[in-house]
Motif scaffolding. Structure first.
Motif, short mmCIF file in Angstrom:
data_model
loop_
_atom_site.label_atom_id
_atom_site.label_comp_id
_atom_site.label_asym_id
_atom_site.label_seq_id
_atom_site.Cartn_x
_atom_site.Cartn_y
_atom_site.Cartn_z
N GLY A 297 47.56 62.43 65.84
CA GLY A 297 46.33 62.90 65.22
C GLY A 297 45.57 61.81 64.50
N HIS A 298 46.27 60.99 63.72
CA HIS A 298 45.50 59.94 63.06
C HIS A 298 44.98 58.90 64.03
N PRO A 299 45.82 58.32 64.90
CA PRO A 299 45.25 57.39 65.89
C PRO A 299 44.11 58.02 66.68
N ALA B 242 51.07 60.18 57.71
CA ALA B 242 51.50 61.20 56.76
C ALA B 242 50.48 61.44 55.65
N HIS B 243 49.32 60.69 55.66
CA HIS B 243 48.31 61.04 54.64
C HIS B 243 47.71 62.42 54.94
N HIS B 244 48.02 62.96 56.09
CA HIS B 244 47.60 64.34 56.37
C HIS B 244 48.63 65.33 55.86
N MET B 245 49.72 64.81 55.33
CA MET B 245 50.84 65.70 54.97
C MET B 245 51.25 65.55 53.52
CU LIG Z 1 44.22 60.20 59.20
#
Ligand SMILES: [Cu+2]
Ligand code: HEM
Lengths: 190, 620
Positions: free
Chosen positions: B308-310, B357-360
């Protein structure tokens, strides 16, 4: 294909490069699953069990098939028709046996009271080895094509046909490597 | 002063002398690719045609995805409003009250939000953006006849098409499409009985996205191979235009991250179909305990966000590449800090893999682990800022041509700054406690990714339209489109920051029932109106796009912008194999604008002795 006109300047054939990149991609997929395995395992509530011995047998078969295919490739280059055809067929048989052995290994696990559902520890082994077997099936398809070529076409080591066989060989070695990785992972990451 | 640059008299004859002969036209296989309607327009293997297919399919999905957002914005902006007039389109998803007021059903609201996200992220901003421009520009700008494997390239498009067809079918299920959010977290995605969309809708969602990944991988493998292996003579990596660097790195990110998503999906499929417990644990549904034990929902989040982040950089990097190129061409200046640009792309790509993990932060991951992710997340701001600085420096004291393409490129920079700054807020795990899952996040990612990537795409469409269709788009309409879009886009997303800071959560059907949210009724209505206005301006683009195909001003010279890159040396009517004779050899980088008083020096122009001497003097 239309772009292969540029080949004369290339150190590596574009399709071969594309195959290497695909292998990298497949590796990421398995890397993700083995990482998931570690993460889940470290959370505890993890069933420990012994791998069925059939996995070791199948490993031997797969290794052997890599050797036969490599020998087949060099026989093709040297124009040893019988050797080339024989080894090709042998590789196909070994490859098929590998998949069957994997299947029997799953049955052995199931019989030992380790079903697919339940504690994720055996589930991971099923999924990882199953995904690997699916990729081996892809390799078997290209082996079947190679066998058909080998027996129907005149044996002539043209660059194009050498490339074909080489691509199959590369992928097959990669399957071998991947399985060794998985097996070592299962054994060491208990 | 006479110039030190010696230009070839005639471009075409010069390329025939100096170019690289790959004997492409010796064997007449070229034509079999375009011999009839089906092979030319449908199952085409020509990268230029495939690019158009990606673009037009992407536009189709953009319209659908945007229309969905209007539907749920109506609900958010005018919760008491009567939308029974939508019944002919939405049928039973409009629930009628006793006094005849129609409102959106809650299930369908969630389904629309989910589909909007999925469609925009994957179908429009991944396939529509990098599918279109990687296909169009990689062979043309590196000097190749086509992609490394035209066949796989064609398959890449058709897998995308199939993915779209499956997703489209899911819209018509009686239980509706998947409704658990574009991130498809379990248990909503893992238990078919968890919500109406979790059954057949989720199954089709998974099938569709798996097909989509196949498309991305086939395309990406081709892009990387072509860039590495099929560059023309003299085209070293350091001479590549920044567009190509961006597409190249984007493809690598995709190849490394999408397989991880497939792994996540695979385990999800097993949980759904085979009763395993990878993600499920101790769950009650309708008072009944399920026999799933020992799973971890966090596991899915890790696997998802590792892609998701990439993925957000897969979306924005191609836009960055396009913007760099368009800005240099239209500022008539070399791009500022070319190597710094390349290294920032590489740094962003690398860092994008270690910040997921900044989404978590708020999902219960260990706070000590969060610290690690905070640090790397904030470090991404450094290469991002380098790029912004370089774009602005490229514009600084340039003789800027303000046209639709360059305006959208400048608009991109504005959006990227606004959205990037809020990223720094969110990247601090302590601030994220307040902001997570609020409209602040919605504002952040729509500005930095949604709007910015659209701006990059529009910039590219206006700029390379002549290369695709041999005609120009209408400038006046284009500029109206730009001003209308940038103003309405800010009008939509700027206020959302305030909603978010006040704690208004995202993905809620209605805000009427809480004091702290209901006070924002007027603001929500304003946002909805702005969304409709923004949509209207995009209709302008679509009209312009199709109208110009037939009626636009014709392109009469090969290089209308006096640009340096190789695509402008190909004939106006695109031909199979791109160059009628030899492929041009390359003698310089892509950004010789304004060098020694020359407006622009194309990449195929050799460096004369006088120029080489003058170059040396410059260095000393
Ligand atoms: Cu991100
Ligand atoms: C300066 C760089 C950036 C930083 C530090 C940053 C940081 C963050 C953080 C911490 C979140 C999670 C917020 C939360 O859920 O509570 C987030 C969400 C998000 N960011 Fe960024 N971001 C940056 C740039 C970008 C860029 C360039 C894009 C896309 C092109 C992007 C797209 C997104 C998306 C899509 C989400 C939300 C995903 C979701 O929950 O649905 N961000 N960002």
């Amino acid at each position: 294909m239309s772009t292969t006109g540029l080949l004369s300047r290339n150190k590596i054939h574009p399709l071969r490069l594309a195959l290497f990149i695909s292998c990298g991609s497949i590796l990421m997929m398995f890397g993700a699953l083995t990482s998931a395995y570690i993460v889940r395992q470290s959370a505890g509530n993890w069933l420990e069990f012994d791998l069925p011995n059939l996995f070791y047998v199948s490993t031997g078969v797969l290794l052997l098939s890599s050797v036969t295919l490599q020998a087949c490739y060099s026989a093709f280059g040297k124009g040893h028709v019988t050797l080339y055809r024989g080894l090709l067929a042998l590789t196909l048989i070994l490859g098929l046996s590998f998949v069957i052995l994997q299947f029997q290994a799953w049955e052995a696990m199931f019989d030992a009271g380790l079903p697919l559902k339940g504690n994720p520890s055996p589930s991971f082994v099923y999924v990882l080895s199953g995904l690997h077997a699916a990729h081996v099936l892809g390799g078997l398809v290209s082996l079947v094509v190679a066998v058909i070529h080998g027996f129907r076409l005149p044996v002539l080591a043209t660059p194009r046909r050498k490339l074909r066989l080489q691509l199959t060989l590369t992928y097959w070695h990669f399957m071998d490597f991947l399985w060794i990785y998985l097996l070592l992972f299962f054994v060491l990451q208990r | 002063m006479s110039s030190v640059i010696t230009r070839p008299q005639n471009e075409e004859t010069f390329i025939e002398e100096d170019g690289y002969d790959d004997h492409f036209h010796d064997h007449h296989h070229g034509d079999k690719y375009q011999s009839n309607f089906i092979t030319k327009y449908i199952f085409s293997m020509d990268h230029k045609m495939i690019a158009k297919q990606f673009l037009i399919t992407g536009m189709f999905w953009a319209v659908i995805g945007a229309a969905m957002s209007l539907v749920f914005r109506l609900q958010l902006g005018f919760p008491a409003g009567d939308i029974s007039w939508l019944e002919p389109f939405l049928g039973k998803w409009i629930t009628m009250s006793a006094d005849g007021v129609g409102s959106l059903s809650t299930e369908f609201y969630y389904a629309m939000v989910t589909m909007h996200g999925t469609i925009l992220v994957f179908f429009v901003l991944t396939a529509g953006l990098s599918g279109t421009f990687s296909n169009l520009l990689i062979p043309l700008q590196v000097g190749a006849r086509d992609m490394a494997s035209p066949l796989l390239n064609m398959l890449s498009y058709w897998f995308f098409f199939l993915a779209g067809a499956v997703m489209f079918a899911s819209l018509f299920l009686s239980t509706g499409p998947f409704s658990g959010g574009w991130t498809a977290y379990p248990p909503l995605s893992a238990l078919p009985q968890a919500s109406t969309g979790s059954g057949a809708g989720m199954t089709l969602w998974l099938v569709s996205l798996t097909l989509f990944v196949v498309s991305v991988l086939l395309g990406g493998i081709n892009y990387v191979t072509t860039v590495l292996n099929l560059r023309t003579k003299g085209m070293s990596m350091w001479r590549l235009p920044l567009t190509i660097w961006a597409f190249f790195v984007t493809a690598i990110i995709g190849i490394l991250s999408f397989p991880v998503l497939v792994s996540g999906f695979l385990l999800l499929m097993f949980d759904r179909g085979m009763g395993t417990s990878f993600y499920l644990s101790e769950i009650f549904i309708g008072g009944q305990a399920l026999d799933h034990v020992g799973g971890s929902a966090l596991l899915y989040q890790h696997l998802f966000w590792f892609l998701g982040h990439p993925e957000v950089y897969i979306i924005v990097l191609p836009a960055m590449g396009i913007v760099s190129e368009v800005l240099a061409v239209n500022a008539r200046k070399p791009i500022f800090g070319y190597k710094a640009m390349v290294f920032s792309i590489l740094a962003i790509a690398f860092l994008s893999f270690i910040v997921w993990a900044h989404h978590m932060f708020m999902s219960g991951v260990n706070p000590f682990i969060s610290n690690f992710f905070v640090v790397f997340t904030l470090i991404i701001a450094v290469p991002s800022a380098v790029k912004v600085f370089n774009w602005i420096s490229t514009l600084y004291r340039g003789s800027i041509r303000f046209n639709s393409a360059s305006l959208f490129a400048i608009g991109f920079v504005s959006m990227f700054i606004s959205g990037g700054l809020t990223g720094i807020w969110l990247g601090n795990s302590s601030i994220d406690i307040q902001l997570h899952d609020t409209y602040f996040v919605v504002a952040h990612f729509h500005i930095v990714m949604g709007v910015a990537a659209f701006f990059g795409m529009y910039s590219g469409v206006y700029h390379w339209y002549p290369k695709m269709y041999g005609r120009f788009m209408n400038e006046t309409l284009g500029q109206i489109h730009f001003w209308g879009t940038i103003i309405s886009a800010y009008a939509i997303f700027w206020p959302m920051h305030y909603l978010g800071m006040a704690g208004v959560p995202r993905r809620y059907y209605s805000f009427n029932n809480f004091d702290f949210t209901s006070q924002f009724g007027a603001m929500n209505a304003f946002i909805t109106i702005a969304a409709f206005v923004a949509f209207a301006f995009q209709v302008l683009l679509i009209i312009n796009f199709f109208y110009s195909m037939y009626k636009g001003k014709k392109m009469t010279t090969r290089n209308p912008y006096n640009a340096t890159t190789l695509e402008w040396t190909t004939p106006i009517e695109g031909i199979h194999g791109n160059w009628p004779g030899k492929i041009p050899s390359v003698h310089r980088w892509a950004y010789d604008y304004g060098k020694f008083g020359e407006d622009a020096i194309a990449q195929y122009v050799p460096v004369s002795e006088a120029e080489a001497i003058a170059d040396k003097e410059l260095v000393h």
